[in-house]
Design a protein around this motif. Sequence first.
Motif, PDB file in Angstrom:
ATOM      1  N   PHE A 381      35.134  27.007  41.626  1.00 13.04           N
ATOM      2  CA  PHE A 381      34.737  25.661  42.010  1.00 13.04           C
ATOM      3  C   PHE A 381      35.284  24.649  41.007  1.00 13.04           C
ATOM      4  N   ALA A 382      35.445  23.435  41.487  1.00 15.38           N
ATOM      5  CA  ALA A 382      35.952  22.382  40.606  1.00 15.38           C
ATOM      6  C   ALA A 382      34.967  22.138  39.466  1.00 15.38           C
ATOM      7  N   GLY A 383      35.502  21.875  38.268  1.00 13.82           N
ATOM      8  CA  GLY A 383      34.655  21.595  37.115  1.00 13.82           C
ATOM      9  C   GLY A 383      35.425  21.789  35.830  1.00 13.82           C
ATOM     10  N   THR A 384      34.736  21.605  34.732  1.00 18.55           N
ATOM     11  CA  THR A 384      35.380  21.814  33.434  1.00 18.55           C
ATOM     12  C   THR A 384      35.520  23.302  33.157  1.00 18.55           C
ATOM     13  N   VAL A 385      36.407  23.635  32.236  1.00 19.03           N
ATOM     14  CA  VAL A 385      36.579  25.037  31.843  1.00 19.03           C
ATOM     15  C   VAL A 385      35.249  25.595  31.357  1.00 19.03           C
ATOM     16  N   ARG A 386      34.519  24.794  30.602  1.00 21.81           N
ATOM     17  CA  ARG A 386      33.226  25.237  30.060  1.00 21.81           C
ATOM     18  C   ARG A 386      32.271  25.633  31.188  1.00 21.81           C
ATOM     19  N   ASP A 387      32.136  24.758  32.193  1.00 18.68           N
ATOM     20  CA  ASP A 387      31.200  25.024  33.281  1.00 18.68           C
ATOM     21  C   ASP A 387      31.654  26.194  34.150  1.00 18.68           C
ATOM     22  N   ILE A 388      32.962  26.304  34.361  1.00 16.92           N
ATOM     23  CA  ILE A 388      33.478  27.376  35.209  1.00 16.92           C
ATOM     24  C   ILE A 388      33.254  28.735  34.557  1.00 16.92           C
ATOM     25  N   VAL A 389      33.564  28.849  33.265  1.00 16.54           N
ATOM     26  CA  VAL A 389      33.401  30.134  32.581  1.00 16.54           C
ATOM     27  C   VAL A 389      31.918  30.484  32.435  1.00 16.54           C
ATOM     28  N   ALA A 390      31.090  29.485  32.152  1.00 16.07           N
ATOM     29  CA  ALA A 390      29.651  29.755  31.983  1.00 16.07           C
ATOM     30  C   ALA A 390      28.988  30.132  33.295  1.00 16.07           C
ATOM     31  N   GLY A 391      29.523  29.623  34.410  1.00 13.05           N
ATOM     32  CA  GLY A 391      28.933  29.951  35.701  1.00 13.05           C
ATOM     33  C   GLY A 391      27.506  29.466  35.808  1.00 13.05           C
ATOM     34  N   ARG A 392      26.606  30.351  36.236  1.00 15.02           N
ATOM     35  CA  ARG A 392      25.204  29.958  36.414  1.00 15.02           C
ATOM     36  C   ARG A 392      24.418  30.033  35.107  1.00 15.02           C
ATOM     37  N   MET A 393      25.046  30.512  34.033  1.00  6.23           N
ATOM     38  CA  MET A 393      24.365  30.661  32.757  1.00  6.23           C
ATOM     39  C   MET A 393      24.547  29.411  31.900  1.00  6.23           C
ATOM     40  N   GLU A 394      23.714  29.279  30.884  1.00  6.89           N
ATOM     41  CA  GLU A 394      23.822  28.142  29.976  1.00  6.89           C
ATOM     42  C   GLU A 394      25.105  28.257  29.149  1.00  6.89           C
ATOM     43  N   PRO A 395      25.871  27.164  29.037  1.00  5.46           N
ATOM     44  CA  PRO A 395      27.125  27.238  28.273  1.00  5.46           C
ATOM     45  C   PRO A 395      26.871  27.411  26.780  1.00  5.46           C
ATOM     46  N   ASP A 396      27.622  28.292  26.173  1.00  8.15           N
ATOM     47  CA  ASP A 396      27.631  28.491  24.727  1.00  8.15           C
ATOM     48  C   ASP A 396      29.096  28.529  24.316  1.00  8.15           C
ATOM     49  N   ASP A 397      29.546  27.526  23.596  1.00  3.31           N
ATOM     50  CA  ASP A 397      30.978  27.382  23.324  1.00  3.31           C
ATOM     51  C   ASP A 397      31.552  28.597  22.609  1.00  3.31           C
ATOM     52  N   ASP A 398      30.814  29.163  21.655  1.00  4.09           N
ATOM     53  CA  ASP A 398      31.324  30.329  20.937  1.00  4.09           C
ATOM     54  C   ASP A 398      31.511  31.515  21.886  1.00  4.09           C
ATOM     55  N   ARG A 399      30.514  31.749  22.726  1.00  4.70           N
ATOM     56  CA  ARG A 399      30.616  32.840  23.694  1.00  4.70           C
ATOM     57  C   ARG A 399      31.719  32.567  24.716  1.00  4.70           C
ATOM     58  N   ILE A 400      31.866  31.301  25.107  1.00  2.03           N
ATOM     59  CA  ILE A 400      32.909  30.949  26.072  1.00  2.03           C
ATOM     60  C   ILE A 400      34.286  31.233  25.485  1.00  2.03           C
ATOM     61  N   ARG A 401      34.484  30.844  24.226  1.00  2.00           N
ATOM     62  CA  ARG A 401      35.782  31.100  23.586  1.00  2.00           C
ATOM     63  C   ARG A 401      36.019  32.611  23.438  1.00  2.00           C
ATOM     64  N   ALA A 402      34.965  33.356  23.157  1.00  2.76           N
ATOM     65  CA  ALA A 402      35.112  34.807  23.042  1.00  2.76           C
ATOM     66  C   ALA A 402      35.502  35.419  24.387  1.00  2.76           C
ATOM     67  N   ALA A 403      34.882  34.936  25.469  1.00  5.51           N
ATOM     68  CA  ALA A 403      35.209  35.439  26.803  1.00  5.51           C
ATOM     69  C   ALA A 403      36.640  35.082  27.180  1.00  5.51           C
ATOM     70  N   ILE A 404      37.050  33.865  26.827  1.00  2.24           N
ATOM     71  CA  ILE A 404      38.429  33.439  27.091  1.00  2.24           C
ATOM     72  C   ILE A 404      39.410  34.294  26.306  1.00  2.24           C
ATOM     73  N   HIS A 405      39.042  34.628  25.075  1.00  4.53           N
ATOM     74  CA  HIS A 405      39.895  35.497  24.263  1.00  4.53           C
ATOM     75  C   HIS A 405      40.010  36.883  24.897  1.00  4.53           C
ATOM     76  N   THR A 406      38.887  37.413  25.356  1.00  3.77           N
ATOM     77  CA  THR A 406      38.908  38.735  25.984  1.00  3.77           C
ATOM     78  C   THR A 406      39.814  38.749  27.211  1.00  3.77           C
ATOM     79  N   ALA A 407      39.800  37.661  27.960  1.00  7.30           N
ATOM     80  CA  ALA A 407      40.621  37.570  29.169  1.00  7.30           C
ATOM     81  C   ALA A 407      42.046  37.132  28.880  1.00  7.30           C
ATOM     82  N   VAL A 408      42.402  36.977  27.590  1.00  4.87           N
ATOM     83  CA  VAL A 408      43.744  36.531  27.181  1.00  4.87           C
ATOM     84  C   VAL A 408      44.086  35.217  27.885  1.00  4.87           C
ATOM     85  N   ALA A 409      43.128  34.313  27.907  1.00  2.35           N
ATOM     86  CA  ALA A 409      43.313  33.036  28.588  1.00  2.35           C
ATOM     87  C   ALA A 409      43.391  31.868  27.613  1.00  2.35           C
TER      88      ALA A 409
END
Length: 536
Positions: A381-409
């Motif tokens: 869905f349209a939105g910021t990278v933060r909101d898209i990666v967090a999905g229905r969960m509360e955004p946590d920037d450190d966790r988001i960056r870790a997930a992005i790293h895991t996905a090589v994104a």
Amino acid sequence: MLGICWTVGLTVPPWVLSRAVDEGLVAGNTGALVGWALVLLAVSVLNALLGIARHRTMTKIRMDASFRSVRTTVWHTSRLGASLSRRVSAGEVVTVGISDVYTVAMALTVTGPGVGAVVAYAVVAVVLFTISPLLAAVVLAGVPLLAVTVGPFLQRIERTGGEYRVHQGRLTTRLIDVLAGLRVLNGLGGKTFVAERYDDQSQRLVGRGYRVAGPASWVGALSTGLPALFLAAVVWLSARMAATGAITIGDVVAVYGYVAVLVVPVSFFIEGGADIARARVAGQRIIDLLNLPVASDNDTAALPTGSGPLVDPDSGVIVRPGLLTALVAANPAEATTVVERLGQLTSEDTDVTWAAVRIDEVPREQFRQRLVVADNDAEVFAGTVRDIVAGRMEPDDDRIRAAIHTAVAEDVVEALPGGLDAVIAAGASDLSGGQRQRIRLARAVYSKPDVLLAIDPTSAVDANTESAMIDRIREARRDTTTVITTSSPLVLDRADEVIVLVDGKTSSAGTHADLLRSDPYYRDLVTRAQDGLDDE
């Protein structure tokens, strides 16, 4: 009640006006004339207030019905989950959520004016009977005759409206498909062909629309024209009766007012019938969507701690906890079907168990928190990278960056202006296929489920990126269960266990190296996959 009070209230001014004529003008009594004029003013103001309250209530009913219908359809489609796209088109869902719920909501406001019209009709008939039984008989016979005249047109609206509605849903689906694949069409040079085909289908829909609009236009014309003719006939008859002295001049004024008032309820009847005819078609489409069966949601069992094992008796697949397991099949759809059963995405009953507990006996919400299916075609869905990666969960920037790293994104995010605050378009249409795939994987990893089922998550990336993705997934999801459907030798080589499917059933299982030595079928399958990579 507001409809009754308002429509009955419309019959009072003609009576007051007849009193003003007979007791004031004809009798030459100025005091009576002024008195009745003030009564007429008060009645008119009261009717205006009733009309405002009635209209506000009707608007509230329409909006409430529309919003509740939308909530119901959204709730049901979310429960259908990934099985929705295989059972009903996207265009059908869009048309239901936008057009059909509005049509049904409009029909719900027929009740107030309809009941009020019936009561007003009876009141006018009784009052006219006190003036002239002949006039009352004409009114009582004339109004049903108008309804009978319009009836066939309403039936035709319902019949042709159903055909129009089906083709409208199909065309909406095609429009969605065209918009989703516009970039591909531009690259292949097929945009003009698709546009011409869409234009042709649009014109066909317009033709069907005319077949619906034809009887609808007659209903609109008759709802205005027939009451006017009826009014003229009754006024002509009452005027002749006044000329013979059978009724007074005030009665003629009153009769005109009563019959003019009847124009309103008669129009309500006719327009309401058309609304109901259209709503029956739209309502059936909504009901068809809501009748799509959903997998049972029982709460008789709870998931045990840990992450498995997951067992699918239909295929013989056993996913051992804490491992990275790869499902491989010559036909990728077979592996996807197994994942859908393990992830409870089908409406069919299954015997899949999680640590000996049937998953269809576990509360759905609890199951969805513990197990996530990462579909390669999952919507973004349209939105910021933060909101898209967090999905229905509360955004946590450190966790988001870790997930992005895991996905090589990381390179995907770095290339966007604003980093985590960068806005991605609906469907991630402004990203390439490989970038979309990695963003989807980051979203799945961020949720940290006990079990992650990923459908071919590396199919759109190059070999170097694929190698990095699988290594990082192994590291990030150590001691949790991950299942990946794939035929990539790079992924298979890094999996803790590979399960080979033949005709949807488990043929063999083991490490990549062991299977290469012991399973000719697997060796041939991997060799063909490797040859495909070399050709690319």
